[in-house]
Design a protein around this motif. Sequence first.
Motif, short mmCIF file in Angstrom:
data_model
loop_
_atom_site.label_atom_id
_atom_site.label_comp_id
_atom_site.label_asym_id
_atom_site.label_seq_id
_atom_site.Cartn_x
_atom_site.Cartn_y
_atom_site.Cartn_z
N ASN A 58 0.74 -1.24 0.13
CA ASN A 58 0.16 0.03 0.05
C ASN A 58 0.99 1.13 0.04
OD1 ASN A 58 -2.92 -1.02 0.48
ND2 ASN A 58 -1.75 -2.38 1.83
N GLN A 59 2.05 1.33 0.65
CA GLN A 59 2.89 2.31 0.64
C GLN A 59 2.45 3.68 1.18
OE1 GLN A 59 6.07 2.46 -0.39
NE2 GLN A 59 6.07 0.13 -0.89
N GLY A 60 1.43 3.43 2.20
CA GLY A 60 0.92 4.47 2.85
C GLY A 60 -0.26 5.17 2.33
N VAL A 61 -0.78 4.89 1.38
CA VAL A 61 -1.89 5.25 0.52
C VAL A 61 -3.26 4.74 1.18
CG1 VAL A 61 -3.07 5.84 -1.68
CG2 VAL A 61 -0.32 5.73 -1.72
N ASP A 62 -3.68 3.66 1.14
CA ASP A 62 -4.66 2.99 1.57
C ASP A 62 -4.42 2.04 2.81
OD1 ASP A 62 -7.29 2.06 1.95
OD2 ASP A 62 -7.48 0.88 0.17
N MET A 63 -4.77 2.39 4.02
CA MET A 63 -4.57 1.71 5.08
C MET A 63 -5.48 0.64 5.38
SD MET A 63 -1.68 2.33 6.27
CE MET A 63 -1.04 2.79 4.57
N GLY A 64 -6.85 0.76 4.63
CA GLY A 64 -7.91 -0.32 4.85
C GLY A 64 -7.32 -1.47 5.16
N PRO A 65 -6.70 -2.18 4.34
CA PRO A 65 -6.17 -3.77 4.60
C PRO A 65 -5.59 -4.03 5.86
CG PRO A 65 -5.56 -3.15 2.43
CD PRO A 65 -6.13 -1.73 2.96
N LEU A 66 -4.82 -2.91 6.27
CA LEU A 66 -4.09 -3.26 7.65
C LEU A 66 -5.36 -2.71 8.91
CD1 LEU A 66 -0.85 -0.94 7.64
CD2 LEU A 66 -1.14 -3.51 8.02
N LEU A 67 -6.28 -1.91 8.74
CA LEU A 67 -7.14 -1.62 9.66
C LEU A 67 -8.22 -2.96 9.70
CD1 LEU A 67 -7.51 1.96 9.11
CD2 LEU A 67 -6.29 1.27 10.92
N HIS A 68 -8.24 -3.61 8.93
CA HIS A 68 -9.16 -4.70 9.05
C HIS A 68 -8.77 -5.55 10.17
CE1 HIS A 68 -11.74 -4.11 5.86
NE2 HIS A 68 -10.90 -4.06 4.86
#
Length: 614
Positions: free
Chosen positions: A466-476
């Motif tokens: 993601n390189q800090g663009v979309d943190m959605g996958p981490l926040l799951h």
Amino acid sequence: PGMRMTENGEDSSPSQPDGVLPRGASGGKDPGVSSDKRPVNPSTEDNKPTKLIDTLQFPQDVQDQSSKTSLYQPRPPLLPKPPALSKGGKSGSMEEVRSRRLKHSQESLTDPAETGSSTDSLKEDSTGPLSSEPGARASPSMRGGPTTTTVTQRSSGGGPSRYASLPYSHRSLRTANRIDRDCVDYGIVPGRAGPERLHLHRNLSDSRLLDNMVLDNTSVNSMKSTFSVLNPIRPRDVRNRSFLEGSVLGSGALLGAEELDRYFPERRVGIYIATWNMHGEKGLPNNLDDLLLPTDSEFAQDFYIIGVQEGCPDRREWEIRLQETLGPYYVMLYAASHGVLYLTVFVRRDLIWFCSEVEHATVTTRIMSQIKTKGAVGIGFTFFGTSFLFITSHFTSGDSRVYERILDYNKIVEALALPKVLPDTNPYRSTSSDVTTRFDEVFWFGDFNFRLSKDRVEVEALLNQNQGVDMGPLLHHDQLSKEMKDGSIFKGFQEALIQFLPTYKFDVGCDVYDTTSKQRTPSYTDRILFRNRQVGDIKVIKYTSCSMIKTSDHRPVIGMFQVKLRPGRDNIPLGAGQFDRSLYLEGIRRRITRELKKREATKDQGSSTICSIS
């Protein structure tokens, strides 16, 4: 009869004493005799006193019979000619300006409804400039206040004068000072249509005295004795200023709608929140500008609230450094601590008069109360009519200790004893078991220690993708997000969208995650949450981390918010401008010393020479 004429036609009647009328003279009446010599009742006649000027008759050579004597009518003194008109200007322009000024001044002095005080708000005209030319119209001001006027004036030559457009209202105080710039009350800003516009900033005191005044050199020069950056205040406004106990609508109330609209036309205040686990480091960063004054923000905010976990040993030094960074525009309203938990509130010095008394409370979540490394500290106060609660806390650490962290939360909301003396602005929506329901706006921030429920290899793989663009996958996989969704913690709270990298755990001094033998998983342990009684009261402006400060294994997290304000009542206990004076002076002294050293270093560097020996 009784009057003889000389040969020259002059009256040779005996002279009468001054003020005595000849019987039968024109305009004179005997109180008891009518014109036809019949007695009349004096009570049937007018009882008005006889005017001497109406009964006297002068000779023909002294006064012309065609002219009529009238009472003297005083006129206002003529004003000096404006410089713009004295240099060959047209006389018609002079008469036009003079008539406009006289008309406005007479209306202002004779208006029976003129009851405004020095707290009359200056509303920003959203319909554009209001011309002083004939046919111009003023749009009604907001909230029933006086009409806000923008004066447009042309010089005698037909071109725009240097007072081409002067709006009496501007943006709210939160935008009055740019970061790292001197506070300027007047600034020349290029206009869109060509002429320069002279903006009068919002931090001016207001009065109706200038609302209808045509601004030319004469009007400015005539008020030099009282005119300043602050608009002059009339003595009668000071006399009539009243405080109505418990009234929201009282005219002149310090916390009322008029004063609120004067400082905040949009009724929104800027809040800046920073939370940082300092890792107990003794050494502080050389510069805290990146923490409090980010370069990508155009304007500084009205309130700065800084929460620290595992703070440095010298708490006073930390507060001085904060004051030194924020400079003379801000004062420390209050500071509280619980062991190594520090919570500090700074406010713009212009706004300190509208703050209530400040209260604080602490809660420890350790089994042994003497150990104060985990727990919470809260600060509550009222600003105008809006109550605020700020809580910083440090929950139990450990990847799998989610239940213990939930217990920490429950203990804090039940045991934090606030408010103490401050009145609840909405007691019908409060509960005794949850402190966050007893305030209008609540911000809770700190090191909550919730982790990502993934091993480090998988987390690093997602970070690389993601390189800090979309943190959605981490926040799951974020423990806090899951528990909030299930309703087991932070009930009624919200969090802004996370678009920054995990803030824990770094090697000190670099941007590399934990390389020790424990290999801790990167996680979002540092968070800022908020809750409001009324939907939409809190608007998120920014939510990010501060990657420039690397003296700890945590990265600071900052948030900027716009919060809705409401008028207050005069029964709110005021803080009366109290702040930490000694801290303010020490912070300013250090700021000046630092600047002098920087100048000396630059001077020495510029004057140094390099000698070479062959």
